[in-house]
Scaffold this motif. Structure first.
Motif: not given
Length: 242
Positions: A98-115
């Motif tokens: 993607a060649a994007m700057p650093w992006l941080a997750p906003v919230g989380r989904l666990d390993k087994a979850s999707e979406g």
């Protein structure tokens, strides 16, 4: 007497500004890529007062970084972290080209979850999205290993004490049933760790799939698995507006 503006370490300032993680900031500083008031600084703990010191990374002003707001359709099996100590694949694999700057997750989904999973380099926006006091609705489609009764749906909404923590769904709707399993739509207005899985487990119900399909008014839509797109300005504003 006037209160002095707080001083923070340079690495923390960079990470809080959303341009990189704190670990990456320290690496940049040690490599001589960061300057304060025109002077290269190699100490990650160098004290900086935001608004009083001029910070640049690779000659670009810290305040000049473009703010990005991104939604990802997270595939199952990826962990929501920048680097996993066990060597597991992370959500950042989806941004490899993607060649994007650093992006941080906003919230989380666990390993087994999707979406639907959000990312941004705007910490103030992210803080509004994740603020528990705002109660931003999050909607999930959950495949369970049983055919739910009306009593079970009511119990999930009423809530249960699980190890001293009260777990409840804001809304629960039966979407469809099969021979031995069913899909539920579950809406939460809080973000407790693995809340849906724990709530269902308290009623001896197992989760076969868990997909987040909406955050507030933002829907996952037809975004392909592993795919991402930038939020439009109205979408980003609407999420943080409440």
């Amino acid at each position: 007497m006037m209160n002095k503006a707080p001083r923070h370490g340079l690495a923390r300032v960079l990470s809080k500004h959303g341009v990189c993680s704190r670990t990456q900031a320290a690496q940049w500083i040690l490599a001589g890529r960061v300057s304060v008031d025109g002077n290269v600084v190699r100490n990650p703990e160098f004290p900086v007062v935001r608004g009083q010191h001029h910070v640049e990374v690779d000659g670009q002003a810290l305040d000049g970084a473009a703010r990005l707001y991104v939604m990802l359709n997270k595939p199952r099996g990826l962990v929501t972290t920048a680097k996993d100590e066990h060597g597991r694949d992370t959500v950042y694999r989806c941004f490899d080209d993607a060649a994007m700057p650093w992006l941080a997750p906003v919230g989380r989904l666990d390993k087994a979850s999707e979406g639907l999973l959000l990312f941004s380099n705007d910490p103030e926006w992210a803080a509004r999205i994740t603020d528990p006091l705002r109660g931003l609705d999050k909607t999930y489609h959950v495949q369970v290993d049983t055919i739910p009764t009306p009593e079970l749906l009511q119990a999930l909404h009423a809530g249960v004490d699980e190890d001293g923590e009260w777990l409840a769904a804001k809304r629960v709707t039966l979407l469809r049933t099969g021979a031995r399993n069913a899909w539920l739509e579950i809406v939460l207005d809080e973000g407790r760790n693995r809340q849906i899985r724990r709530l269902l487990a308290a009623h001896d119900v197992g989760v076969l799939r868990l997909v987040r399909v909406r955050i507030g008014g933002l829907a996952l839509g037809d975004l392909p698995k592993g795919g991402w797109r930038l939020l439009t300005e109205p979408e980003a504003v609407a999420l943080a507006a409440r």
